[in-house]
Design an enzyme around this catalytic site. Sequence first.
Site, short mmCIF file in Angstrom:
data_model
loop_
_atom_site.label_atom_id
_atom_site.label_comp_id
_atom_site.label_asym_id
_atom_site.label_seq_id
_atom_site.Cartn_x
_atom_site.Cartn_y
_atom_site.Cartn_z
N CYS A 284 59.49 55.50 31.23
CA CYS A 284 59.99 54.28 30.59
C CYS A 284 60.14 53.16 31.61
O CYS A 284 59.39 52.20 31.59
CB CYS A 284 61.34 54.56 29.94
N1 SAJ Z 1 67.40 55.04 38.86
C1 SAJ Z 1 67.75 54.54 40.11
N2 SAJ Z 1 68.93 53.85 40.23
C2 SAJ Z 1 69.75 53.64 39.16
C3 SAJ Z 1 69.36 54.15 37.89
C4 SAJ Z 1 68.19 54.84 37.76
O1 SAJ Z 1 67.04 54.71 41.09
O2 SAJ Z 1 70.80 53.02 39.34
C5 SAJ Z 1 66.14 55.77 38.71
C6 SAJ Z 1 66.31 57.16 38.16
O3 SAJ Z 1 66.52 58.09 39.19
C7 SAJ Z 1 64.98 57.39 37.47
C8 SAJ Z 1 64.59 56.00 37.00
O4 SAJ Z 1 65.35 55.08 37.76
O5 SAJ Z 1 64.01 57.84 38.37
C9 SAJ Z 1 64.86 55.77 35.52
O6 SAJ Z 1 66.19 56.22 35.22
P1 SAJ Z 1 66.83 55.79 33.80
O7 SAJ Z 1 67.96 56.67 33.50
O8 SAJ Z 1 67.10 54.35 33.77
O9 SAJ Z 1 65.59 56.00 32.82
P2 SAJ Z 1 65.21 57.10 31.75
O10 SAJ Z 1 63.77 56.86 31.55
O11 SAJ Z 1 65.65 58.47 31.99
O12 SAJ Z 1 66.06 56.70 30.47
C10 SAJ Z 1 65.97 55.40 30.08
C11 SAJ Z 1 67.24 55.09 29.34
N3 SAJ Z 1 68.29 55.10 30.34
C12 SAJ Z 1 69.48 54.53 30.22
O13 SAJ Z 1 69.68 53.68 29.38
C13 SAJ Z 1 70.56 54.99 31.14
C14 SAJ Z 1 66.92 53.85 28.64
O14 SAJ Z 1 66.52 52.88 29.56
C15 SAJ Z 1 65.88 54.09 27.59
O15 SAJ Z 1 66.56 54.34 26.38
C16 SAJ Z 1 64.97 55.25 27.90
O16 SAJ Z 1 64.78 55.28 29.28
C17 SAJ Z 1 63.64 55.02 27.22
O17 SAJ Z 1 63.15 55.97 26.65
O18 SAJ Z 1 63.17 53.90 27.24
#
Ligand code: SAJ
Length: 447
Positions: A284
């Site tokens: 995503c």
């Molecule tokens: N990450 C960081 N620093 C942060 C947050 C995340 O480095 O502060 C990294 C994570 O380790 C990961 C990547 O970014 O590798 C993405 O993490 P994420 O939790 O933002 O993304 P997804 O794909 O697991 O889930 C997200 C959802 N996350 C949240 O809202 C917390 C949301 O953006 C969407 O509903 C979903 O993807 C989607 O399907 O679009």
Amino acid sequence: MSLNLMADINQTFLDLQEKISNHTAIVGVVGLGYVGLPFAVEKAKVGFTVLGIEQNPLRAERVNQVDNYITDVNNEDLKQVVKGGKLKAFPGFDHVPEMDVIVICVPTPLTKNLTPNLNYIENVTQKIAHQLKPGQLVTLESTTYPGTTDEVIRPMLEQISGLKQGEDFFLAHSPERVDPGNKRYTTKNTSKVVGASDGHSLEIATLFYEQTIEHVVPVTSAKAAELVKVFENTFRAVNIALVNELALLCDRMNLNVWEVLDAANTKPFGIMPFYPGPGVGGHCIPIDPHYLEWKAKEFNFETHFIALAGEINRKMPEFVREKARRVLNNLGIAPAKAKVLVIGVAYKKDLGDWRESPAIAVIDYLLEDNVNVVYHDPYVPEIEAQGQMFYSVELTDETIAVADLVIIATDHSQIDYINLVEKAKAVLDTRGVTRLLKCDREKVTLL
Ligand code: SAJ
């Protein structure tokens, strides 16, 4: 429009409205992945008969055998709906004519040039169009650029079927909002946006989603709904890039970015915690914003934030390589002579999905430097990197001690980090997970 036609529309609409309200509607879910399967189970649990269409026949069979492959799906729930005859999966589209609602939950990846790849969406839309019947509602859940529903799906459905949106069939966009591994927010209690370009479609789609989702948020067009979702993920990508850039600057200034962020996040308002890491993984955040970047060019508009965020986030695995080289150099060990243990290869903690994982990019870089790499991830038994298969090693005091450097790439909760630091010669912590632990700080380098 003639009165008869109006009468027909109303009857088509009323019939579907009735079947949705009393849960006798047959719901089709195309794509039984981390979005589709939880969605299918939720609909089946409230009494809808759900027919899953899953292109991978092994996955379709696993659903029918109650062999769950999505961690966010409760095994008991899956068993209840499958054994109760409320959910059945098929590898093909033969049952489309029986469906009243068809929900599309297929992937929207990028090409190698970071442009949208709509092959999955176009392929399933074509198959649906050939069997589309009056009175059906089609909704798209896949994350995509504003315009996909109205400019790609609608024309295909109308031209192939000869039916008209808003009169014969209904079409809407409702972006998925699944946060993989999130135990607090599920498909049921996460508010859901729904948009459509005609009133009938919006009304009937809103009614459909209200049957299983506590809070449904209608917007006035499919494009608005598409943009809402891509904005949500762009918001995350940009803020993650901001703290990653801060980490790069703090490295230059010899400051501790984790100390700076932890202190900044004590502000009770106007800030939101994001943390640096080895890069941005999953299907995503590294992908969806580039769908908006691509579409914006059609309007002669450069989305600078998206481009810059992607550039910075993609730089992080190489930064980890550089830091690892520095640590090994300080130990007097050349990379080609070094043994490195990587802890965690999933794209984020406490799940086993390693697609687009930055940890794999880090391992690729280490292999390029001829480092002797092994990994441990309790959720991921095997990976492929640089064309080689690697298998998760058992995490023992010995496997820790034999490594010249331990790199924490994914901060799974179940790892004993205090013992890890105690037994390790040196640790590179790319997730800051050890920063608040009582352990030998001399051994630990933070990103
Ligand atoms: N990450 C960081 N620093 C942060 C947050 C995340 O480095 O502060 C990294 C994570 O380790 C990961 C990547 O970014 O590798 C993405 O993490 P994420 O939790 O933002 O993304 P997804 O794909 O697991 O889930 C997200 C959802 N996350 C949240 O809202 C917390 C949301 O953006 C969407 O509903 C979903 O993807 C989607 O399907 O679009």
